[in-house]
Design a protein around this motif. Structure first.
Motif, PDB file in Angstrom:
ATOM      1  N   ALA A 212       7.306  41.836  10.613  1.00  0.00           N
ATOM      2  CA  ALA A 212       7.463  40.466  11.370  1.00  0.00           C
ATOM      3  C   ALA A 212       7.311  40.882  12.645  1.00  0.00           C
ATOM      4  O   ALA A 212       7.943  40.158  13.578  1.00  0.00           O
ATOM      5  N   ALA A 213       6.659  41.756  13.533  1.00  0.00           N
ATOM      6  CA  ALA A 213       6.631  42.054  14.899  1.00  0.00           C
ATOM      7  C   ALA A 213       6.000  41.013  15.431  1.00  0.00           C
ATOM      8  O   ALA A 213       6.400  40.743  16.690  1.00  0.00           O
TER       9      ALA A 213
ATOM     10  N   HIS B   8      21.238  50.077  10.301  1.00  0.00           N
ATOM     11  CA  HIS B   8      20.867  49.413  11.371  1.00  0.00           C
ATOM     12  C   HIS B   8      19.341  49.901  11.579  1.00  0.00           C
ATOM     13  O   HIS B   8      18.524  49.030  11.845  1.00  0.00           O
ATOM     14  N   TYR B   9      18.840  51.077  11.325  1.00  0.00           N
ATOM     15  CA  TYR B   9      17.429  51.659  11.469  1.00  0.00           C
ATOM     16  C   TYR B   9      16.527  51.053  10.485  1.00  0.00           C
ATOM     17  O   TYR B   9      15.535  50.728  10.786  1.00  0.00           O
ATOM     18  N   CYS B  10      17.195  51.150   9.187  1.00  0.00           N
ATOM     19  CA  CYS B  10      16.246  50.694   8.219  1.00  0.00           C
ATOM     20  C   CYS B  10      15.927  49.382   8.187  1.00  0.00           C
ATOM     21  O   CYS B  10      14.773  48.816   7.960  1.00  0.00           O
ATOM     22  N   LEU B  11      16.830  48.414   8.460  1.00  0.00           N
ATOM     23  CA  LEU B  11      16.550  46.893   8.621  1.00  0.00           C
ATOM     24  C   LEU B  11      15.824  46.689   9.873  1.00  0.00           C
ATOM     25  O   LEU B  11      14.772  45.657   9.810  1.00  0.00           O
ATOM     26  N   THR B  12      15.995  47.628  10.916  1.00  0.00           N
ATOM     27  CA  THR B  12      15.023  47.276  12.114  1.00  0.00           C
ATOM     28  C   THR B  12      13.579  47.393  11.983  1.00  0.00           C
ATOM     29  O   THR B  12      12.818  46.722  12.297  1.00  0.00           O
ATOM     30  N   SER B  13      13.387  48.708  11.078  1.00  0.00           N
ATOM     31  CA  SER B  13      12.251  49.011  10.851  1.00  0.00           C
ATOM     32  C   SER B  13      11.334  47.962   9.848  1.00  0.00           C
ATOM     33  O   SER B  13      10.222  47.690  10.167  1.00  0.00           O
ATOM     34  N   ALA B  14      12.095  47.486   8.888  1.00  0.00           N
ATOM     35  CA  ALA B  14      11.657  46.540   7.895  1.00  0.00           C
ATOM     36  C   ALA B  14      11.271  45.150   9.103  1.00  0.00           C
ATOM     37  O   ALA B  14      10.280  44.499   8.859  1.00  0.00           O
TER      38      ALA B  14
ATOM     39  N   VAL C 273      17.030  49.582  -0.311  1.00  0.00           N
ATOM     40  CA  VAL C 273      16.171  48.334  -0.583  1.00  0.00           C
ATOM     41  C   VAL C 273      14.895  48.519   0.449  1.00  0.00           C
ATOM     42  O   VAL C 273      13.751  48.198  -0.228  1.00  0.00           O
ATOM     43  N   VAL C 274      14.849  48.894   1.505  1.00  0.00           N
ATOM     44  CA  VAL C 274      13.609  48.669   2.441  1.00  0.00           C
ATOM     45  C   VAL C 274      12.743  49.686   2.052  1.00  0.00           C
ATOM     46  O   VAL C 274      11.614  49.430   2.048  1.00  0.00           O
TER      47      VAL C 274
ATOM     48  N   GLY D 275      14.301  35.564   8.740  1.00  0.00           N
ATOM     49  CA  GLY D 275      13.738  35.413   7.403  1.00  0.00           C
ATOM     50  C   GLY D 275      13.734  36.725   6.572  1.00  0.00           C
ATOM     51  O   GLY D 275      14.382  36.893   5.564  1.00  0.00           O
ATOM     52  N   VAL D 276      12.975  37.693   7.262  1.00  0.00           N
ATOM     53  CA  VAL D 276      12.699  38.919   6.404  1.00  0.00           C
ATOM     54  C   VAL D 276      14.159  39.796   6.473  1.00  0.00           C
ATOM     55  O   VAL D 276      14.379  40.261   5.301  1.00  0.00           O
ATOM     56  N   ALA D 277      14.967  39.470   7.271  1.00  0.00           N
ATOM     57  CA  ALA D 277      16.109  40.304   7.514  1.00  0.00           C
ATOM     58  C   ALA D 277      17.114  39.601   6.454  1.00  0.00           C
ATOM     59  O   ALA D 277      17.765  40.307   5.578  1.00  0.00           O
ATOM     60  N   GLN D 278      17.083  38.310   6.134  1.00  0.00           N
ATOM     61  CA  GLN D 278      17.985  37.455   5.284  1.00  0.00           C
ATOM     62  C   GLN D 278      17.520  38.054   3.696  1.00  0.00           C
ATOM     63  O   GLN D 278      18.114  38.105   2.959  1.00  0.00           O
TER      64      GLN D 278
END
Length: 383
Positions: free
Chosen positions: A160-161, A149-155, A191-192, A170-173
């Motif tokens: 895309a903030a 959850h942290y790694c995906l949130t960072s990405a 991955v991130v 779109g970035v999450a997908q």
């Protein structure tokens, strides 16, 4: 004495000419000769071979594909077949012929029970391509789930903030599509932060170009956290399809022509692999569930130094106490982020406090969520 033949005798030449012409006249009177029949036979053979080749009954090697005629087992007046075809249900037909295949085995559904197709949705699907299948990314332990959850949130935040919710989705997908694809690591953090151990050489450039020196803003971080949680729980964003790459609209990388563009969402253009490598059956890599320690794997200070993105001359390094801490209840500081910890009680005078690392006050890094010139290539595949 043997008489001699006088070739010069009168009338002999006429007699010889008449004798030679007699067989020819007889042959002409009798009809066509041998050469005629041989030519006619050859013509018939050539025509027969040409007819056989054109009909497909005879195809020697080099003259086309080989074909075999299979006899039909269905009779025009077969009462069993007609009874199966005219059955009211599959159960009734199965009673007549137990060898019938099950229609549900290939995913057929009752078309009358489905809602009517939306033309706009069909048009979008035709442009974007097939959507990803829903998949829930469950970590083996609670720590693995928190790391993912942290790694995906960072990405989502650093890529895309400044985007809308769909831009973050779109970035999450794209990140989760990579997790399911065999050509990328099979963990979210893998991955991130892939390649973040080298400055300027990574898959998502925010993890290796010093961008994480910017402390996140609370509102956008919480928004990214909410979208990341939904994506990890199986929410699919069909707007980018099976995209595994993206870049900002300000650039067009050289690898863009080798991929298939799926869509443009906000400030990013999304792409997927060509051919079968970009089709749904390729996204079947199992999720490992054991998340590595989140990156970046090269400290942010070293990234800035190696990329010569250190503080601007004349911009002093502020002590950590001068940097505002995150609001109460906000996300934890990111690994490698030079931000101040929460204020605690003063240490005992007898205990020597460890020196506090400085925090960067570079104005080039304090535009949280905006696409700056140095971050225009965020998300570009760096070879």
């Amino acid at each position: 004495m043997k008489p001699e033949l006088n070739l010069d005798a009168p009338g002999y030449a006429d007699a010889r000419a008449a004798w030679r012409g007699a067989p020819r006249a007889a042959a002409a009177a009798a009809g066509p000769g041998r050469n005629f029949w041989i030519g006619l036979l050859a013509a018939v053979l050539v025509a027969s071979v040409a007819l056989a080749l054109s009909s497909g009954q005879f195809r020697p090697r080099g003259f086309g594909p080989y074909s075999v005629s299979v006899p039909l087992t269905f009779k025009p007046n077969d009462p069993t077949r007609w009874a199966v075809m005219n059955s009211d249900s599959y159960a009734d037909a199965l009673k007549i012929d137990p060898t019938l295949p099950d229609p549900s085995s290939v995913g057929y559904a009752d078309a009358t029970a489905l809602p009517p197709a939306d033309p706009a949705q069909l048009r979008d699907e035709a442009f974007v391509g097939p959507a990803a299948k829903s998949y829930v990314f469950r970590g083996v332990t609670a720590l693995d789930r928190e790391r993912a959850h942290y790694c995906l949130t960072s990405a989502l935040y650093y890529e895309a903030a400044s985007e809308s919710d769909d831009g973050m989705r779109g970035v999450a997908q794209t990140v989760l599509n990579r997790v399911r694809h065999p050509s990328f690591p099979n963990t979210v953090c893998g991955v991130v932060f892939q390649g973040s151990e080298r400055a300027g050489v990574c898959q998502f450039t925010f993890s290796c170009d010093g961008a994480m020196a910017r402390a996140p803003s609370r509102d956008n971080w919480l928004r990214a956290s909410r979208i990341a949680s939904a994506a990890l729980n199986g929410a699919v964003f069909p707007g980018v399809g099976l995209a595994t790459h993206y870049h900002t609209t300000a650039i067009w990388p050289r690898w863009g022509k080798s991929l298939v563009m799926t869509n443009i969402v906000g400030a990013h253009i999304f792409h997927r692999w060509r051919g079968r490598w970009g089709m749904p059956d390729a996204f079947r890599a199992p999720y490992l569930g054991r998340e590595p320690v989140p990156g970046p794997y090269l400290p942010v200070a070293q990234q800035l130094a190696m990329l010569k993105k250190g503080p601007i001359p004349g911009a002093p390094l502020l002590p950590a106490a001068a940097v505002d801490p995150l609001p109460a209840g906000g996300p934890a500081p990111l690994p490698g982020t030079l931000s101040a910890p929460a204020q605690t009680a003063a240490p005992s005078p007898s205990v020597t406090a460890a020196p506090t690392p400085p925090a960067y006050s570079d104005p080039r890094l304090n535009q949280s969520g905006q696409i700056r010139e140095e971050y225009q290539k965020s998300g570009e595949w760096i070879r």
